[in-house]
Design a protein around this motif. Structure first.
Motif, PDB file in Angstrom:
ATOM      1  N   ASP A  23      -7.307   3.479  -1.808  1.00  0.00           N
ATOM      2  CA  ASP A  23      -6.955   4.727  -2.477  1.00  0.00           C
ATOM      3  C   ASP A  23      -7.309   4.627  -3.964  1.00  0.00           C
ATOM      4  O   ASP A  23      -6.813   3.735  -4.668  1.00  0.00           O
ATOM      5  CB  ASP A  23      -5.459   5.011  -2.323  1.00  0.00           C
ATOM      6  N   THR A  35      -4.259   4.635  -6.639  1.00  0.00           N
ATOM      7  CA  THR A  35      -3.443   3.421  -6.568  1.00  0.00           C
ATOM      8  C   THR A  35      -4.217   2.222  -7.090  1.00  0.00           C
ATOM      9  O   THR A  35      -3.686   1.397  -7.836  1.00  0.00           O
ATOM     10  CB  THR A  35      -3.002   3.156  -5.114  1.00  0.00           C
ATOM     11  N   ALA A  41       1.957   3.069  -0.983  1.00  0.00           N
ATOM     12  CA  ALA A  41       1.076   4.183  -1.336  1.00  0.00           C
ATOM     13  C   ALA A  41      -0.217   4.113  -0.541  1.00  0.00           C
ATOM     14  O   ALA A  41      -0.744   5.140  -0.086  1.00  0.00           O
ATOM     15  CB  ALA A  41       0.781   4.161  -2.835  1.00  0.00           C
ATOM     16  N   GLU A  42      -0.736   2.901  -0.357  1.00  0.00           N
ATOM     17  CA  GLU A  42      -1.970   2.715   0.412  1.00  0.00           C
ATOM     18  C   GLU A  42      -1.760   3.122   1.868  1.00  0.00           C
ATOM     19  O   GLU A  42      -2.630   3.763   2.476  1.00  0.00           O
ATOM     20  CB  GLU A  42      -2.406   1.255   0.334  1.00  0.00           C
ATOM     21  N   ALA A  46      -1.636   6.937   1.947  1.00  0.00           N
ATOM     22  CA  ALA A  46      -2.964   7.504   1.718  1.00  0.00           C
ATOM     23  C   ALA A  46      -3.853   7.342   2.951  1.00  0.00           C
ATOM     24  O   ALA A  46      -4.589   8.265   3.325  1.00  0.00           O
ATOM     25  CB  ALA A  46      -3.604   6.830   0.501  1.00  0.00           C
ATOM     26  N   SER A  47      -3.775   6.169   3.586  1.00  0.00           N
ATOM     27  CA  SER A  47      -4.595   5.916   4.777  1.00  0.00           C
ATOM     28  C   SER A  47      -4.211   6.862   5.908  1.00  0.00           C
ATOM     29  O   SER A  47      -5.076   7.378   6.632  1.00  0.00           O
ATOM     30  CB  SER A  47      -4.427   4.459   5.232  1.00  0.00           C
ATOM     31  N   THR A  76       2.819  13.596   0.917  1.00  0.00           N
ATOM     32  CA  THR A  76       1.994  13.871  -0.260  1.00  0.00           C
ATOM     33  C   THR A  76       2.820  13.772  -1.532  1.00  0.00           C
ATOM     34  O   THR A  76       2.383  13.181  -2.537  1.00  0.00           O
ATOM     35  CB  THR A  76       1.354  15.269  -0.157  1.00  0.00           C
ATOM     36  N   LYS A 114       3.737  10.049  -2.238  1.00  0.00           N
ATOM     37  CA  LYS A 114       2.616   9.310  -2.804  1.00  0.00           C
ATOM     38  C   LYS A 114       2.474   9.615  -4.300  1.00  0.00           C
ATOM     39  O   LYS A 114       2.222   8.727  -5.111  1.00  0.00           O
ATOM     40  CB  LYS A 114       1.325   9.648  -2.069  1.00  0.00           C
TER      41      LYS A 114
END
Length: 247
Positions: free
Chosen positions: A70, A73, A123-124, A127-128, A179, A182
């Motif tokens: 991401d 991040t 966060a990763e 996002a994934s 969302t 994150k």
């Protein structure tokens, strides 16, 4: 305590300088028949052990690396890494007396870095997951089901459509929440980066202070970092139930 952590503590507690302080305090107590000397020596010994733990006897420890795809991040963590390198460079040029004052502060810095890594990992994961789902498709699904509920004349079919619509709406709400979460994590990482960026300048400032002023500034720094660590811990607890669903 993990074996590796135990070895680190043992090494710090048995370093030559730490043992010398402890030994001198004990001999002084015997000569002066004063247990207060032992107490003072114990405080100095504890401080030196704390410094050894954070400095690793001036040997930089390799941190566990995580792969971040991401962009936001990854950028935040790169900034954090650069800030820590700058702090380490300043510390190398700082006297042992000032570094001793900073021992407990740097323990808080290490804790903050560890929390930042945990937040970046979450966060990763978020996002994934978000990359696998198009929110617009889910929104379109909700609208289509709303239309079917309005158009159908069969009560049983309408009930099924309403049930499907509710499931789609819950899915959409979860995506929106992810969302927002994150974004909240990224904002926290930005705050950590800003705090870390300011530390080298504060260390340089401490070099010019007398002992009393240095103690006051050290206390303020430790309080600031402790508050931030508490905030990060609260955020981690909030995230656990949500991110465990997708990790």
């Amino acid at each position: 305590m993990k074996p590796s952590s135990l070895r680190t503590v043992t090494k710090a507690a048995t370093s030559a300088l730490s043992l010398a302080v402890a030994g001198t305090a004990t001999l002084g107590a015997v000569a002066l028949h004063s247990w207060s000397v032992v107490a003072l020596g114990g405080v100095a010994y504890a401080t030196l052990v704390a410094w050894d733990l954070v400095s690793g006897n001036d040997t930089k420890k390799k941190k566990d690396e995580i792969t971040l795809r991401d962009p936001a991040t990854r950028s935040a963590m790169q900034t954090l890494s650069t800030s820590r390198l700058q702090l380490d460079r300043v510390l190398q040029e700082t006297s042992e007396d000032v570094k001793a004052h900073l021992a407990l502060v740097l323990l808080s810095v290490d804790e903050l870095e560890a929390r930042a890594t945990q937040l970046a990992t979450r966060a990763e994961a978020i996002a994934s997951y978000l990359l696998t789902t198009d929110v617009r498709i889910v929104e379109q699904g909700v609208r289509e089901l709303e239309q079917r509920v309005r158009d159908t004349r069969d009560p049983e079919a309408r009930a099924h459509y309403e049930s499907a619509k509710k499931a789609r709406e819950e899915h959409l709400a979860t995506l929106v929440e992810l969302t927002h979460v994150k974004e909240r994590i990224f904002a926290s990482l930005v705050t950590i980066c800003a705090t870390m960026d300011a530390l080298p300048a504060k260390v340089v400032r401490m070099r010019a202070l007398d002992s009393a002023a240095m103690d006051a500034m050290t206390g303020n720094l430790k309080d600031e970092l402790s508050r931030m660590n508490d905030d990060m811990q609260s955020l981690e607890e909030t995230l656990k139930s949500l991110t465990e669903v997708i990790v």
